[in-house]
Design a protein around this motif. Structure first.
Motif, short mmCIF file in Angstrom:
data_model
loop_
_atom_site.label_atom_id
_atom_site.label_comp_id
_atom_site.label_asym_id
_atom_site.label_seq_id
_atom_site.Cartn_x
_atom_site.Cartn_y
_atom_site.Cartn_z
N VAL A 24 0.75 -1.27 0.12
CA VAL A 24 0.03 -0.01 -0.09
C VAL A 24 0.91 1.11 0.04
O VAL A 24 2.19 1.13 0.72
N GLU A 25 0.54 2.28 -0.80
CA GLU A 25 1.19 3.47 -0.90
C GLU A 25 0.57 4.70 -1.33
O GLU A 25 -0.60 4.19 -1.85
N PRO A 26 1.02 5.94 -0.79
CA PRO A 26 -0.08 6.77 -1.60
C PRO A 26 0.30 7.10 -3.02
O PRO A 26 1.14 6.70 -3.50
N GLY A 27 -0.91 7.44 -3.59
CA GLY A 27 -0.66 7.78 -5.29
C GLY A 27 -1.87 7.62 -5.81
O GLY A 27 -2.96 7.04 -5.17
N THR A 28 -1.94 7.90 -7.01
CA THR A 28 -3.01 7.75 -7.97
C THR A 28 -2.41 6.98 -9.19
O THR A 28 -1.30 7.14 -9.39
N ASP A 29 -3.41 6.27 -9.89
CA ASP A 29 -2.83 5.70 -11.08
C ASP A 29 -4.05 5.75 -11.99
O ASP A 29 -5.05 4.66 -11.76
N PRO A 30 -4.23 6.36 -13.04
CA PRO A 30 -5.36 6.29 -14.16
C PRO A 30 -5.65 5.20 -14.50
O PRO A 30 -6.75 4.66 -15.02
N ARG A 31 -4.38 4.25 -14.62
CA ARG A 31 -4.69 2.79 -15.33
C ARG A 31 -4.91 1.94 -14.30
O ARG A 31 -4.58 0.60 -14.81
N ALA A 32 -5.31 2.17 -13.20
CA ALA A 32 -5.31 1.15 -11.91
C ALA A 32 -6.60 0.28 -12.60
O ALA A 32 -7.47 0.57 -13.33
N ASP A 33 -6.37 -1.14 -12.14
CA ASP A 33 -7.54 -2.02 -12.62
C ASP A 33 -8.92 -1.63 -11.87
O ASP A 33 -9.85 -1.88 -12.70
N ALA A 34 -8.74 -1.25 -10.58
CA ALA A 34 -10.17 -0.78 -10.21
C ALA A 34 -10.12 0.45 -9.31
O ALA A 34 -8.86 0.87 -8.92
N THR A 35 -11.08 1.07 -9.09
CA THR A 35 -10.94 2.24 -8.17
C THR A 35 -12.12 2.26 -7.25
O THR A 35 -13.33 1.80 -7.68
N ILE A 36 -11.93 2.18 -5.82
CA ILE A 36 -12.77 2.01 -4.76
C ILE A 36 -12.91 3.43 -4.08
O ILE A 36 -11.94 4.16 -3.79
N LEU A 69 -20.40 1.99 -0.77
CA LEU A 69 -19.07 1.90 -1.73
C LEU A 69 -19.30 1.71 -2.96
O LEU A 69 -20.29 0.95 -3.55
N VAL A 70 -18.19 2.43 -3.79
CA VAL A 70 -18.48 2.72 -5.06
C VAL A 70 -17.41 2.17 -5.95
O VAL A 70 -16.21 2.47 -5.40
N LEU A 71 -17.41 1.20 -6.74
CA LEU A 71 -16.55 0.27 -7.37
C LEU A 71 -16.61 0.93 -8.82
O LEU A 71 -17.61 0.74 -9.63
N GLU A 72 -15.58 1.14 -9.43
CA GLU A 72 -15.19 1.62 -10.70
C GLU A 72 -14.19 0.44 -11.13
O GLU A 72 -13.17 0.37 -10.77
N GLY A 73 -14.50 -0.24 -12.42
CA GLY A 73 -13.33 -0.83 -12.94
C GLY A 73 -13.70 -2.56 -12.79
O GLY A 73 -14.93 -2.89 -12.68
N ASP A 74 -12.61 -2.95 -12.32
CA ASP A 74 -12.58 -4.68 -12.63
C ASP A 74 -12.89 -5.25 -11.01
O ASP A 74 -11.82 -4.99 -10.24
N ALA A 75 -14.02 -5.64 -10.89
CA ALA A 75 -14.29 -6.67 -9.51
C ALA A 75 -13.37 -7.48 -9.21
O ALA A 75 -12.94 -7.77 -8.04
N ALA A 76 -12.84 -8.30 -10.16
CA ALA A 76 -12.04 -9.47 -10.04
C ALA A 76 -10.87 -9.08 -9.33
O ALA A 76 -9.80 -9.62 -8.50
#
Lengths: 215, 215
Positions: free
Chosen positions: A156-168, A193-200
């Motif tokens: 776990v680390e601070p940061g953002t990633d527009p290409r993350a597999d999922a955003t919670i 809770l709001v999930l965007e992206g891949d639930a897997a």
DNA sequence: CAGCATCCGCTTTGATACTG
DNA sequence: CAGTATCAAAGCGGATGCTG
């Protein structure tokens, strides 16, 4: 702290780390190793500055932390755990595990810092380490955090990633319930809770859903 | 104790057991389960009686211990850990392990109670569980203790046994060094430990001598 | 006697202000 | 940024007293 003066290892340990705030300072350093004074203050909401200074002095005397005065370019003091200080990790882990049930009651006005996620999430495992690593962005408090799988473990680390597999996105209680195994993803979503992206990607690291790499 | 008001499991745990003396009270109850008020006072040298009463009340409120008023024949109150309280065992174990190196320094005027042996010795294993169980009588402080092997584990209880396989007499530091792996039997004897009976019985449970059932 | 409660002096903590 | 200084409030330690 006045010593218990007992010839008992646990009592001797408490002579060193039993003071108020002391173990929480160690928690901060376990999460984000080189730490400035103000970083510690930020991660320990409520601590008085004189107490922080006192505790840091005691911890240094006992060989739990080191204080390094960084060279001119940065010109700041950084605090770091010694190996002896890092050996306190099992103590924090045991305390944290025992304290999990207490999170449900009175979530009232308790402060939360996103980087604290590192403690409970650090104990999770990647259920499908043979698959390519995944990244999840978690937005729940003061700063977004990136949760990534690395060699079967979770970092776990601070940061953002527009290409993350999922955003919670969600309040600390819902996010922690999801990752501590209290509820499954659907229930968490029903609770806001709001999930965007891949639930897997979430299923890869969330505890004991037996449908590991489903969807 | 004033709450840290942090939404963090470790901080919540410390809200409950972070007060001075609290974890040592739990230690006492982990060692000798049903405990009277005066037993606790004896096992916690230095505690003020009002603090003991305060802490017991708080622990009861938090569901860590129960207070049972025994029926007329004994007419006393006994304190016991709830399952939730027994779940604190890993916390004490981690603290104890971390505190072991601190036992060497300043053994100065620290008080010792023989029944505290139960904590570190409880983690030892019988290296030859297929052999008949052994009993060792340890005389080191306020009362003699019996250390016995049971199903590959080691149990410690107060008592004497004239038919013990071995009897060990020595100061708390020497006895603990022997059982915590700091020194081997010969060295401990050179440091004042007196062994009567079968050295092999001691070797059965003392840590990492690779000559297990020798002699 | 076991199980506290009360009182009092001392130490620790908390909150805020201030400084190199 | 990394603390020190100050002071009120809370907590602790020790002694003693009370109650079943």
């Amino acid at each position: 702290m006045r010593s218990y003066d007992q010839y008992c290892a646990a009592a001797k340990a408490l002579d060193v780390v039993g003071d108020r705030w002391t173990l929480l300072i160690v928690r901060e350093l376990l999460i984000r190793q080189p730490c400035r004074y103000t970083d510690l203050q930020y991660g320990l909401p409520g601590i008085a500055t004189n107490l922080l200074a006192d505790r840091l002095r005691q911890l240094e005397e006992h060989g739990v932390i080191t204080r390094e005065v960084a060279p001119p370019p940065v010109a700041t003091t950084v605090f770091r755990l010694t190996p002896r200080g890092e050996a306190l990790q099992p103590v924090l882990a045991a305390l944290g595990e025992w304290g999990v049930p207490l999170l449900q009651e009175g979530s009232d006005q308790a402060v939360f810092r996103s980087h604290w996620l590192a403690l409970p999430l650090g104990h999770l495992r990647d259920h499908a380490p043979e698959h390519p690593p995944v990244t999840i962005e978690v937005r729940t408090a003061d700063q977004p955090m990136l949760v990534r799988t690395v060699d079967g473990k979770v970092v776990v680390e601070p940061g953002t990633d527009p290409r993350a597999d999922a955003t919670i996105t969600g309040s600390p209680p819902v996010v922690l319930e999801l990752f501590l195994g209290g509820v499954d993803l659907e229930t968490a979503q029903a609770q806001g809770l709001v999930l965007e992206g891949d639930a897997a990607a979430v299923a890869r690291i969330a505890p004991h859903p037996d449908f590991d790499t489903a969807t």
